[in-house]
Design a protein around this motif. Structure first.
Motif, short mmCIF file in Angstrom:
data_model
loop_
_atom_site.label_atom_id
_atom_site.label_comp_id
_atom_site.label_asym_id
_atom_site.label_seq_id
_atom_site.Cartn_x
_atom_site.Cartn_y
_atom_site.Cartn_z
N LYS A 133 0.83 -1.21 0.00
CA LYS A 133 0.00 0.00 0.00
C LYS A 133 0.86 1.25 0.00
CE LYS A 133 -3.40 2.48 2.83
NZ LYS A 133 -4.25 2.40 4.03
N TYR A 134 1.95 1.24 0.78
CA TYR A 134 2.79 2.43 0.94
C TYR A 134 4.05 2.40 0.08
CZ TYR A 134 -0.23 3.87 4.70
OH TYR A 134 -1.32 4.26 5.42
N GLY A 135 4.28 1.30 -0.64
CA GLY A 135 5.43 1.21 -1.52
C GLY A 135 6.76 1.13 -0.80
N VAL A 136 6.77 0.43 0.33
CA VAL A 136 8.01 0.23 1.09
C VAL A 136 8.27 -1.27 1.20
CG1 VAL A 136 7.78 2.39 2.37
CG2 VAL A 136 6.85 0.29 3.34
N SER A 137 9.46 -1.61 1.62
CA SER A 137 9.82 -3.03 1.72
C SER A 137 9.11 -3.72 2.88
CB SER A 137 11.33 -3.19 1.87
OG SER A 137 11.73 -2.78 3.16
N THR A 138 8.96 -5.01 2.74
CA THR A 138 8.39 -5.81 3.82
C THR A 138 9.31 -5.77 5.04
OG1 THR A 138 7.36 -7.25 2.17
CG2 THR A 138 7.50 -8.10 4.41
N ASN A 139 10.61 -5.73 4.82
CA ASN A 139 11.55 -5.66 5.95
C ASN A 139 11.32 -4.40 6.77
OD1 ASN A 139 12.80 -8.09 5.43
ND2 ASN A 139 14.47 -7.18 4.27
N ALA A 140 11.11 -3.26 6.11
CA ALA A 140 10.87 -2.01 6.84
C ALA A 140 9.59 -2.13 7.67
CB ALA A 140 10.76 -0.83 5.87
N MET A 180 3.19 3.52 20.32
CA MET A 180 4.35 4.36 20.00
C MET A 180 5.46 3.48 19.45
SD MET A 180 5.94 5.26 23.75
CE MET A 180 4.38 5.59 24.54
N ALA A 181 6.40 4.14 18.76
CA ALA A 181 7.55 3.42 18.23
C ALA A 181 8.73 4.37 18.12
CB ALA A 181 7.23 2.84 16.85
N GLN A 182 9.89 3.86 18.47
CA GLN A 182 11.15 4.55 18.21
C GLN A 182 11.92 3.60 17.31
OE1 GLN A 182 13.28 5.81 21.67
NE2 GLN A 182 14.78 6.93 20.48
N PHE A 183 12.41 4.10 16.18
CA PHE A 183 13.00 3.21 15.19
C PHE A 183 14.22 3.85 14.54
CE2 PHE A 183 9.71 5.79 13.25
CZ PHE A 183 10.34 6.31 12.14
N ASN A 184 15.02 3.00 13.90
CA ASN A 184 16.12 3.44 13.05
C ASN A 184 16.10 2.53 11.84
OD1 ASN A 184 18.37 4.42 11.84
ND2 ASN A 184 19.69 4.25 13.64
N ILE A 185 15.34 2.94 10.83
CA ILE A 185 15.13 2.16 9.62
C ILE A 185 15.55 3.03 8.43
CG2 ILE A 185 13.42 0.95 8.20
CD1 ILE A 185 11.75 0.61 10.81
N PRO A 186 16.66 2.68 7.77
CA PRO A 186 17.17 3.53 6.68
C PRO A 186 16.11 3.90 5.64
CG PRO A 186 18.76 1.81 7.19
CD PRO A 186 17.52 1.52 8.00
N GLU A 187 15.27 2.95 5.28
CA GLU A 187 14.24 3.21 4.26
C GLU A 187 13.22 4.27 4.71
OE1 GLU A 187 11.06 0.62 1.64
OE2 GLU A 187 12.56 -0.42 2.83
N LEU A 188 13.10 4.45 6.02
CA LEU A 188 12.17 5.45 6.55
C LEU A 188 12.93 6.68 7.06
CD1 LEU A 188 9.69 3.09 8.43
CD2 LEU A 188 9.54 3.99 6.09
N LEU A 207 7.84 12.26 4.02
CA LEU A 207 8.34 11.16 4.84
C LEU A 207 7.55 11.06 6.14
CD1 LEU A 207 10.36 8.87 5.28
CD2 LEU A 207 11.98 10.58 6.15
N LYS A 208 7.24 12.20 6.75
CA LYS A 208 6.42 12.20 7.97
C LYS A 208 5.06 11.56 7.71
CE LYS A 208 8.34 16.37 10.05
NZ LYS A 208 8.05 17.74 10.45
N TYR A 209 4.42 11.94 6.60
CA TYR A 209 3.11 11.38 6.27
C TYR A 209 3.20 9.88 6.00
CZ TYR A 209 1.70 16.26 5.72
OH TYR A 209 1.45 17.59 5.92
N LEU A 210 4.30 9.46 5.36
CA LEU A 210 4.50 8.03 5.09
C LEU A 210 4.62 7.26 6.40
CD1 LEU A 210 5.21 5.62 3.20
CD2 LEU A 210 7.60 6.35 3.42
N VAL A 211 5.49 7.73 7.30
CA VAL A 211 5.69 7.05 8.58
C VAL A 211 4.40 7.05 9.39
CG1 VAL A 211 6.89 7.20 10.80
CG2 VAL A 211 8.18 7.45 8.66
N ASP A 212 3.69 8.17 9.41
CA ASP A 212 2.44 8.23 10.17
C ASP A 212 1.42 7.24 9.60
OD1 ASP A 212 0.72 9.50 12.24
OD2 ASP A 212 -0.45 10.11 10.47
N GLY A 213 1.27 7.20 8.28
CA GLY A 213 0.33 6.27 7.67
C GLY A 213 0.66 4.83 7.98
N LEU A 214 1.94 4.49 7.85
CA LEU A 214 2.38 3.12 8.17
C LEU A 214 2.06 2.78 9.62
CD1 LEU A 214 5.88 3.11 6.46
CD2 LEU A 214 4.03 1.49 5.97
N CYS A 215 2.41 3.67 10.52
CA CYS A 215 2.22 3.40 11.95
C CYS A 215 0.74 3.31 12.31
CB CYS A 215 2.93 4.45 12.80
SG CYS A 215 4.73 4.29 12.77
#
Length: 91
Positions: A19-26, A41-49, A71-79
């Motif tokens: 849906k968001y066009g990111v890898s399954t690993n991310a 909540m989440a704290q992460f270090n994911i290069p793709e994000l 990028l903020k909208y992408l991360v928010d949508g994913l989360c």
């Protein structure tokens, strides 16, 4: 596939990744971070994000590139989507 996920939950994560066009690993990495807080909540270090970032249910999203609103909208949508799946018991 990570052993902590069922086939059905992994398929749900694949759907979110597509849906968001990111890898399954991310998505699986982000899901693991969200699961430790029951999806709130989440704290992460994911290069793709964008590397390091944080997300909190209710509207707080921080990414390494703080002026990159896409990028903020992408991360928010994913989360939000992953958090909803966690709360529904689908992950």
């Amino acid at each position: 596939m990570n052993e902590i996920f069922t086939d059905a939950s992994f398929q749900n994560m694949i759907n979110v990744a597509n849906k968001y066009g990111v890898s399954t690993n991310a998505v699986t990495d982000l899901t693991q971070r969200l699961m430790s807080s029951n999806g709130t909540m989440a704290q992460f270090n994911i290069p793709e994000l964008g590397g390091g970032g944080q997300w909190m249910q209710g509207g707080m999203t921080m990414v390494g590139d703080m002026f990159n609103n896409n990028l903020k909208y992408l991360v928010d949508g994913l989360c939000v989507d992953l958090s909803n799946l966690i709360h529904q018991g689908a992950i």
